[in-house]
Design an enzyme around this catalytic site. Structure first.
Site, PDB file in Angstrom:
ATOM      1  N   LYS A 262       1.019  -1.273  -0.104  1.00  0.00           N
ATOM      2  CA  LYS A 262       0.064   0.180   0.039  1.00  0.00           C
ATOM      3  C   LYS A 262       0.736   1.126   0.014  1.00  0.00           C
ATOM      4  O   LYS A 262       1.768   1.426   0.682  1.00  0.00           O
ATOM      5  CB  LYS A 262      -0.921   0.237   1.341  1.00  0.00           C
ATOM      6  CG  LYS A 262      -1.600   1.088   1.693  1.00  0.00           C
ATOM      7  CD  LYS A 262      -2.605   1.129   2.661  1.00  0.00           C
ATOM      8  CE  LYS A 262      -3.165   2.811   3.200  1.00  0.00           C
ATOM      9  NZ  LYS A 262      -4.083   2.573   4.090  1.00  0.00           N
ATOM     10  N   LYS A 274     -10.035  12.724   8.814  1.00  0.00           N
ATOM     11  CA  LYS A 274      -9.701  12.169  10.013  1.00  0.00           C
ATOM     12  C   LYS A 274      -9.262  13.507  10.933  1.00  0.00           C
ATOM     13  O   LYS A 274      -9.247  14.632  10.593  1.00  0.00           O
ATOM     14  CB  LYS A 274      -8.073  11.557  10.143  1.00  0.00           C
ATOM     15  CG  LYS A 274      -8.136  10.191   9.132  1.00  0.00           C
ATOM     16  CD  LYS A 274      -6.553   9.793   9.072  1.00  0.00           C
ATOM     17  CE  LYS A 274      -6.541   8.440   8.362  1.00  0.00           C
ATOM     18  NZ  LYS A 274      -7.085   7.245   9.029  1.00  0.00           N
ATOM     19  N   ASP A 285       1.686   6.103   5.717  1.00  0.00           N
ATOM     20  CA  ASP A 285       0.800   5.156   5.065  1.00  0.00           C
ATOM     21  C   ASP A 285       1.340   4.452   4.061  1.00  0.00           C
ATOM     22  O   ASP A 285       0.424   3.906   3.444  1.00  0.00           O
ATOM     23  CB  ASP A 285      -0.498   5.980   5.006  1.00  0.00           C
ATOM     24  CG  ASP A 285      -1.981   5.075   5.142  1.00  0.00           C
ATOM     25  OD1 ASP A 285      -1.661   3.834   5.730  1.00  0.00           O
ATOM     26  OD2 ASP A 285      -3.046   5.373   4.724  1.00  0.00           O
ATOM     27  N   ARG A 348      -7.676  -0.019   0.606  1.00  0.00           N
ATOM     28  CA  ARG A 348      -8.121  -1.116   0.131  1.00  0.00           C
ATOM     29  C   ARG A 348      -8.656  -0.973  -1.152  1.00  0.00           C
ATOM     30  O   ARG A 348      -8.805  -1.780  -2.196  1.00  0.00           O
ATOM     31  CB  ARG A 348      -9.267  -1.743   0.884  1.00  0.00           C
ATOM     32  CG  ARG A 348     -10.645  -0.967   1.063  1.00  0.00           C
ATOM     33  CD  ARG A 348     -11.540  -1.214   2.174  1.00  0.00           C
ATOM     34  NE  ARG A 348     -10.865  -0.769   3.727  1.00  0.00           N
ATOM     35  CZ  ARG A 348     -11.503  -1.110   4.612  1.00  0.00           C
ATOM     36  NH1 ARG A 348     -12.711  -1.775   4.812  1.00  0.00           N
ATOM     37  NH2 ARG A 348     -10.936  -0.699   5.896  1.00  0.00           N
TER      38      ARG A 348
HETATM   39  N1  BES Z   1      -4.260   4.282   7.127  1.00  0.00           N
HETATM   40  C1  BES Z   1      -5.313   4.166   8.057  1.00  0.00           C
HETATM   41  C2  BES Z   1      -5.348   2.941   8.817  1.00  0.00           C
HETATM   42  C3  BES Z   1      -4.321   3.122  10.024  1.00  0.00           C
HETATM   43  C4  BES Z   1      -4.942   3.779  11.215  1.00  0.00           C
HETATM   44  C5  BES Z   1      -2.999   2.950  10.119  1.00  0.00           C
HETATM   45  C6  BES Z   1      -4.175   4.049  12.299  1.00  0.00           C
HETATM   46  C7  BES Z   1      -2.430   3.137  11.115  1.00  0.00           C
HETATM   47  C8  BES Z   1      -2.676   3.832  12.204  1.00  0.00           C
HETATM   48  C9  BES Z   1      -6.374   3.547   6.910  1.00  0.00           C
HETATM   49  O1  BES Z   1      -6.604   4.087   5.413  1.00  0.00           O
HETATM   50  C10 BES Z   1      -7.632   3.993   7.576  1.00  0.00           C
HETATM   51  O2  BES Z   1      -8.066   5.156   7.603  1.00  0.00           O
HETATM   52  N2  BES Z   1      -8.831   3.056   8.062  1.00  0.00           N
HETATM   53  C11 BES Z   1      -9.734   3.279   8.446  1.00  0.00           C
HETATM   54  C12 BES Z   1     -10.963   2.387   7.949  1.00  0.00           C
HETATM   55  C13 BES Z   1     -12.454   2.592   8.384  1.00  0.00           C
HETATM   56  C14 BES Z   1     -12.785   3.903   7.858  1.00  0.00           C
HETATM   57  C15 BES Z   1     -13.023   1.627   8.119  1.00  0.00           C
HETATM   58  C16 BES Z   1      -9.790   2.883   9.911  1.00  0.00           C
HETATM   59  O3  BES Z   1      -9.296   2.144  10.351  1.00  0.00           O
HETATM   60  O4  BES Z   1     -10.047   3.948  10.861  1.00  0.00           O
HETATM   61 ZN    ZN Z   2      -4.817   4.667   4.956  1.00  0.00          ZN
HETATM   62 MN    MN Z   3      -7.666   5.835   5.484  1.00  0.00          MN
END
Ligand code: BES
Ligand code: ZN
Ligand code: MN
Length: 493
Positions: A262, A274, A285, A348
């Protein structure tokens, strides 16, 4: 940093700091101290009065007067002999290295403990721990004068010449792998204004040129022509245009192992933005991408007899007037559609294209690495990556490579019952699955896009980004995946 193996003796070695390892078991400790006392011709009162006991993590600096100048020896505790492991040797090497650094030493010599069995692995672990412990991300700090200068040379030493050849071979490999880990850490720690899709792709190209593998870079037009709707969609909110990098190394006749990473160079969340607290971490990321580039660097430089293909979709996820919206529907590389319910579940969306694309290489196996879900950090913290997949023998191989490198993975289930959580009313699949089992529903989304191959997904959200220093890791990017993948590929038939 230099890393070399040397036949040398405790008394004649001229390094700025000379590390000697001492076991913690009472009788072994006493005899080892006695030997030192004899060889160095000093007394070690701290060992007599119990200030230093050879416990794990303990260290003691002693000064010995030699003809020309005083020498510094550091005794480092190995702890109890029966609890020794390669990880313990890594940590002990790290203690020696950090001790040398705090003494402002430019060179460190480490003497392999006498009773060490499995010589090569011990040499490698000590060196690896020392090397990785000395990593610093300080290229943007102008005034470095108050922080100690870093060690320039590490030598691992043995008193007999019998094993010099083995030692040299081992350290060549260790150094290569550590340097590749440094590269991955540097790429992931670099801020979003330095590492964006174009520059990350360029870093991959430079690595390929340096190390003897190939890199093909698709630009936005080519990504569109290929039909990678997920990559296009996530990148459309950013002024930074996407890239899709295809790496290849090795023997063409073998079916390749495809490694997917990724590459979100910054993840704001997009329109589903966020919270600002901690958002800066999302410069990391693209740690999956960094691990893939690092692994290619190591594998190519070590000339491992494998065939590997690397696929790296690279985007920046930004909120803007041109961003994707919740509710948008995307068509991916294999023709399947996804409904974007949350623009922060962007990883994803780009991995879907890459995993579908992987099929055309007729892979022997596909492994993807992604900082995919916060839920994985909730489940496993920072000490294990989440592992999900469709082939238990492949997962067993990763698990054992994980244990020996200590880049450990822990399997989570991909039961059929979870599939319905990502059912969409308007598209083939929805990009979020609600509150529960976030790591599993993310993996289920990926599973919808894989081909007929054996596949493992590693969620490295917790292991790639660290909140505090570890024994041989630092706050920030860990470079996780490089050692794991290299070890896995070293064992690949
Ligand atoms: N890059 C983030 C995941 C992440 C979060 C990595 C914290 C490291 C630390 C990913 O793109 C993301 O934002 N995922 C969301 C998914 C949700 C919206 C279903 C998450 O984990 O909150
Ligand atoms: Zn992400
Ligand atoms: Mn994200």
């Amino acid at each position: 940093m230099k890393l070399a193996f040397e036949k040398s003796s405790l008394n004649t070695n001229t390094a700025d700091v000379i590390a000697v390892f001492v076991h913690g078991d009472k009788s072994l400790f006493s005899s080892e101290i006695l030997t030192l006392v004899r060889e160095l011709g000093v007394r070690i009162p701290a060992a007599d009065n119990g200030d230093f006991n050879g416990k794990e993590g303990e260290s003691l600096v002693i000064y010995v007067h030699r003809a020309r100048h005083p020498r510094r020896y550091v005794l480092v505790g190995l702890g109890e002999r029966k609890k020794l492991s390669f990880e313990r040797y890594r940590r002990t090497g790290a203690v020696a290295a950090k001790c040398a650094r705090s003494l402002k030493a430019e060179s460190l010599a480490m003497f392999v403990p006498l009773v060490a069995s499995e010589f090569q692995s011990v040499v490698s672990a000590l060196a690896e721990g020392a090397y990785l412990a000395l990593y610093k991300f300080d290229k943007y700090i102008s005034k470095k004068s108050d922080s100690p200068t870093n060690v320039q040379t590490i030598t691992v030493c043995a008193e007999s010449s019998a094993r010099v050849k083995q030692g040299k071979q081992t350290l060549h490999r260790t150094k290569t792998i550590c340097e590749a880990t440094y590269l991955a850490r540097d790429l992931a720690n670099a801020p979003g204004n330095e590492i964006y899709p174009e520059s990350l792709a360029e870093a991959a190209r430079l690595s390929a040129e340096r190390c003897g593998y190939t890199a093909k870079i698709l630009d936005e037009r080519e990504i569109k022509e290929a039909g990678m709707g997920g990559v296009l969609a996530v990148s459309q909110g950013s002024v930074r245009l996407p890239r899709f990098v295809i790496l290849e190394y090795g023997y063409e006749k073998k079916r390749p192992v495809v490694i997917v990473g990724k590459g979100v160079t910054f993840d704001t969340g997009g329109i589903s933005i966020k919270p600002s607290a901690g958002m800066a971490e999302m410069k990391m990321d693209m740690s999956g991408a960094a691990a893939v580039i690092g692994a290619f660097e190591a594998v190519a430089r070590l000339k491992l007899p494998v065939h590997i293909v690397g696929l790296i979709p690279i985007v920046e996820n930004m909120p803007s007037g041109s961003s994707i919206r919740p509710g948008d529907i995307i068509r991916h590389y294999n023709g399947k559609t996804s409904e974007v319910d949350n623009t922060d579940a962007e990883g994803r969306l780009i991995l879907a294209d890459a995993l579908a694309f992987a099929e055309k290489f007729k892979p022997a196996a596909v492994i993807d690495l992604a900082t995919l879900t916060g839920a994985c950090v909730v489940a496993l913290g920072h000490h294990a990556s989440g592992m999900l997949g469709n082939d238990s023998s492949l997962m067993t191989k990763l698990k054992s490579a994980g244990e020996s490198t200590y880049e450990r993975v822990w399997q989570l289930p991909l039961y059929d019952e979870y599939e319905k959580l990502i059912k969409s009313d308007v598209a083939d699949v929805k990009n979020v699955g609600g509150r529960w089992a976030g790591t599993i529903t993310a993996a289920w989304f990926l599973k919808k896009f894989i081909g007929s191959y054996k596949w493992v997904h590693l969620d490295i959200a917790g292991t790639a980004m660290l909140e505090e220093d570890g024994e041989y890791t630092q706050k920030g990017a860990s470079g996780v995946g490089v050692r794991l993948l290299t070890e896995f590929l070293r064992r690949w038939k």
